[in-house]
Motif scaffolding. Structure first.
Motif, PDB file in Angstrom:
ATOM      1  N   THR A 144       3.039  -2.799  -6.658  1.00  0.00           N
ATOM      2  CA  THR A 144       2.083  -1.826  -6.143  1.00  0.00           C
ATOM      3  C   THR A 144       0.687  -2.432  -6.008  1.00  0.00           C
TER       4      THR A 144
ATOM      5  N   SER B 195       0.879  -1.180   0.000  1.00  0.00           N
ATOM      6  CA  SER B 195       0.000   0.000   0.000  1.00  0.00           C
ATOM      7  C   SER B 195       0.910   1.221   0.000  1.00  0.00           C
TER       8      SER B 195
ATOM      9  N   SER C 156      -5.667  -2.495  -1.964  1.00  0.00           N
ATOM     10  CA  SER C 156      -4.414  -3.250  -2.092  1.00  0.00           C
ATOM     11  C   SER C 156      -4.560  -4.697  -1.586  1.00  0.00           C
TER      12      SER C 156
ATOM     13  N   GLU D 159       1.441   4.305  -3.826  1.00  0.00           N
ATOM     14  CA  GLU D 159       1.931   2.930  -3.918  1.00  0.00           C
ATOM     15  C   GLU D 159       3.227   2.872  -4.734  1.00  0.00           C
TER      16      GLU D 159
END
Ligand code: ASP
Length: 462
Positions: free
Chosen positions: A186, A37, A205, A125
């Motif tokens: 990411t 994250s 995420s 990210e």
């Protein structure tokens, strides 16, 4: 291969980055794919700066637009982390320049599209992946940051709610298994075929980790957060709440709907479909075993949790028009839908429908329409209590025990509902009785009090 996903609290400061890198190092043999994250709170700041850039031009007394202050904060947070880690600021600067230009563009044009929002949010990210990869390299690991799209994470072009395209998992698998370094990728973001950066939605995420885990057929998807797993109840409410060793996917999904905010049910769906276990772990206490969420072979016994959702609105509809009248329920639901009201719990009889809503927004208009064909009573200040556990469908008499416990505590149950899954028993009480009810149920079902007399709670066995 395993997927290790680290949330914002595991990446909040230089110290947290260092700890997180050490946690990854422990697992090298299992070939981790790391998903990150943004630095804690960063996505909020990135989105806030965009909104601020939209605001009016400078007042005469103002020296600089508001958004530049937020941008400065974004700079300072990353600068501090990098300085404390003795890493070069260039890791951040390569993004900062572009980011500043985007905000300047928003400021000048006074236009902020969903596409631009996703673009600005994506920087969180992208930056944290670079920082963590640098931390890993420093402790001798051949790690590299790689944006999700470079791993094959290609999504639909729906900004703020993008979906992974159906041919992406295959690409992800191929790319990730061919990498000769440990990837730090990411979470939350992807890229569409049109070349736009997209996001999966706030908190996305975990979903990225789950999708990537399913794509690479990971042995396990680890979600590293700041709690030691999923608990039998909210520890702020019930001091004796304890962490569960394991639970089924279904139990986890029921829990996330009713108050336990650890995992969104959508998050674990890809894992469920691929039958990949999800392990919730605490990066502050990596030695704690965490909670394992499993698809099959549930060996857990007992109820697993009791949750409380407060400030719920309860609507009771009474109408004899319901008797053998096809379409009655759909008419009611249509009205709620029309006014953008989402319904949580429903219970019906031949002449009565009771339902609960998250919040009363839009209710007045809906009420007026419903009153045309039913008597409507609205009760505010209600609470939903939900008992979850596979045992609800296996063990006769639990409901009777629940009602006795609440009766003994002088708590009136106003509505009861049990979903088709049969693994939750949900009921509504007055808000003022909510906490008392949860404590009473927890004491009886989850703490070893009156053990012989009532219900035996067996610890999960794994
Ligand atoms: N950084 C994103 C957010 O704050 C995604 C996530 O943390 O899961 O929503």
């Amino acid at each position: 291969m395993i997927v290790m996903k680290f949330g914002g609290t595991s990446l909040g400061t230089a110290e947290r980055f260092t700890h997180t890198a050490a946690i990854v190092k422990q697992e090298l043999e299992r070939k981790p794919v790391v998903v990150v994250s943004a630095v804690g709170g960063m996505t909020d700041l990135l989105l806030l700066a965009g909104e601020e850039a939209l605001q009016k031009d400078l007042a005469p007394t103002q020296e600089e637009p508001q958004y530049t202050r937020t941008l400065k904060k974004i700079y300072q947070v990353h600068e501090k982390i990098l300085t404390d880690l003795h890493l070069p600021i260039e890791l951040f600067l390569i993004f900062y320049e572009e980011l500043s230009e985007i905000y300047r563009g928003i400021y000048l044009l006074k236009e902020l599209t969903a596409r631009t929002k996703d673009l600005t949010a994506s920087f969180g990210e992208r930056i944290s992946a670079r920082i963590l990869a640098a931390c890993l390299c420093r402790i001798g690991i051949n790690a590299r940051a790689i944006d999700s799209w470079d791993c094959g994470f290609i999504t639909s072009n729906e900004f703020g709610a993008a979906r992974l395209l159906s041919d992406s998992p295959e690409k992800i698998k191929k790319i990730v298994s061919s990498l000769d370094f440990l990837p730090v990728t990411t979470g939350f973001i992807g890229k569409s075929r049109e070349g736009n950066i997209t996001t999966l939605g706030r908190g996305g995420s975990d979903l990225s980790a789950s999708l990537i885990g399913a794509a690479v057929q990971a042995e396990v998807i680890e979600i590293w957060t700041d709690v030691s797993g999923i608990m039998t109840s909210d520890p702020r409410l019930v001091p004796n709440a304890k962490t569960l060793a394991s639970m089924s996917f279904q139990e986890a999904a029921e829990l996330s709907f009713f108050g336990a905010k650890i995992l969104h049910p959508k998050t674990i769906e890809p894992a469920v479909k691929s039958k990949i276990p999800v392990l919730v772990k605490n990066s502050f206490k990596p030695e704690d075993p965490g909670t394992l969420i499993l698809s099959e072979n549930m060996k857990t016994q007992g109820l697993i949790a009791v949750t409380l959702k407060k400030e719920v609105v309860c609507v009771n509809l009474y109408s004899t028009g319901m008797l053998e009248a096809p379409g009655f329920l759909s008419r009611v639901f249509e009205i709620f839908k029309k006014h953008g009201i989402s319904i949580d719990v429903v219970a019906t009889s031949e002449v009565n429908i009771s339902l609960t809503l998250d919040h009363p927004d839009g209710l007045e208009k809906a009420e007026a329409e419903l009153s045309e064909f039913a008597e409507v009573h609205v009760e505010k200040d209600r609470a939903i209590i939900c008992l979850v556990g596979e045992d609800l469908k296996r063990t006769p008499g639990i409901a009777g025990k629940v009602f006795k416990i609440l009766g003994d505590a002088n708590i009136n149950i106003e509505m009861i509902s049990q979903g088709a899954s049969q693994i939750n028993l949900t009921f509504v009480v007055k808000s003022s009785d909510g906490e008392k009810a949860v404590r009473a149920l927890h004491r009886k079902f989850f703490e070893k009090v009156d053990f012989s007399e009532d219900y035996e709670f067996k610890e999960s066995v794994f």
